[in-house]
Design an enzyme around this catalytic site. Structure first.
Site, PDB file in Angstrom:
ATOM      1  N   ARG A  13      12.363   3.762  14.421  1.00 42.34           N
ATOM      2  CA  ARG A  13      12.845   3.310  15.724  1.00 42.34           C
ATOM      3  C   ARG A  13      11.915   3.765  16.850  1.00 42.34           C
ATOM      4  O   ARG A  13      11.597   2.976  17.739  1.00 42.34           O
ATOM      5  CB  ARG A  13      14.276   3.786  15.982  1.00 42.34           C
ATOM      6  CG  ARG A  13      15.290   3.122  15.043  1.00 42.34           C
ATOM      7  CD  ARG A  13      16.680   3.655  15.249  1.00 42.34           C
ATOM      8  NE  ARG A  13      16.683   5.095  14.966  1.00 42.34           N
ATOM      9  CZ  ARG A  13      17.599   5.941  15.416  1.00 42.34           C
ATOM     10  NH1 ARG A  13      18.584   5.523  16.188  1.00 42.34           N
ATOM     11  NH2 ARG A  13      17.536   7.213  15.106  1.00 42.34           N
ATOM     12  N   ASN A  31      19.356   1.582  13.842  1.00 42.54           N
ATOM     13  CA  ASN A  31      19.585   1.739  12.410  1.00 42.54           C
ATOM     14  C   ASN A  31      20.879   1.047  12.033  1.00 42.54           C
ATOM     15  O   ASN A  31      21.830   1.025  12.815  1.00 42.54           O
ATOM     16  CB  ASN A  31      19.701   3.221  12.037  1.00 42.54           C
ATOM     17  CG  ASN A  31      18.378   3.935  12.001  1.00 42.54           C
ATOM     18  OD1 ASN A  31      17.327   3.322  11.921  1.00 42.54           O
ATOM     19  ND2 ASN A  31      18.415   5.247  12.051  1.00 42.54           N
TER      20      ASN A  31
END
Length: 85
Positions: A13, A31
């Site tokens: 990320r 996620n």
């Protein structure tokens, strides 16, 4: 976009946000419970295409097995690129 493989626990990320910002893209990344990562990537078509190609490599430690894109029309244009969820 949905990115599958070994993409959680490898700073995917943060890497995505950094790469998106370099390309001038807006959107978000998060996620998922199934171990995948989902991203909304908005910007110039060439920059989005470049980001899709970069997703296949990912950060060090990632092992990407799939990158699936889906056209979307967000209700509001996102400002900047952020990590959510």
């Amino acid at each position: 976009m949905s990115i599958t493989g070994r993409v959680q626990g490898v700073s995917f990320r943060m890497w995505t946000r950094t790469e998106a910002e370099k390309l001038g893209l807006a959107g978000w990344v998060r996620n998922e419970d199934d171990g995948s990562v989902t991203a909304l990537v908005v910007g110039a078509a060439s920059a989005v295409s470049t980001m899709m190609n970069r997703f296949w490599k990912g950060p060090a430690g990632a092992s990407v097995s799939g990158v699936m894109s889906q056209d979307t029309n967000p209700r509001q244009q996102p400002n900047g690129f952020r990590i959510i969820g």
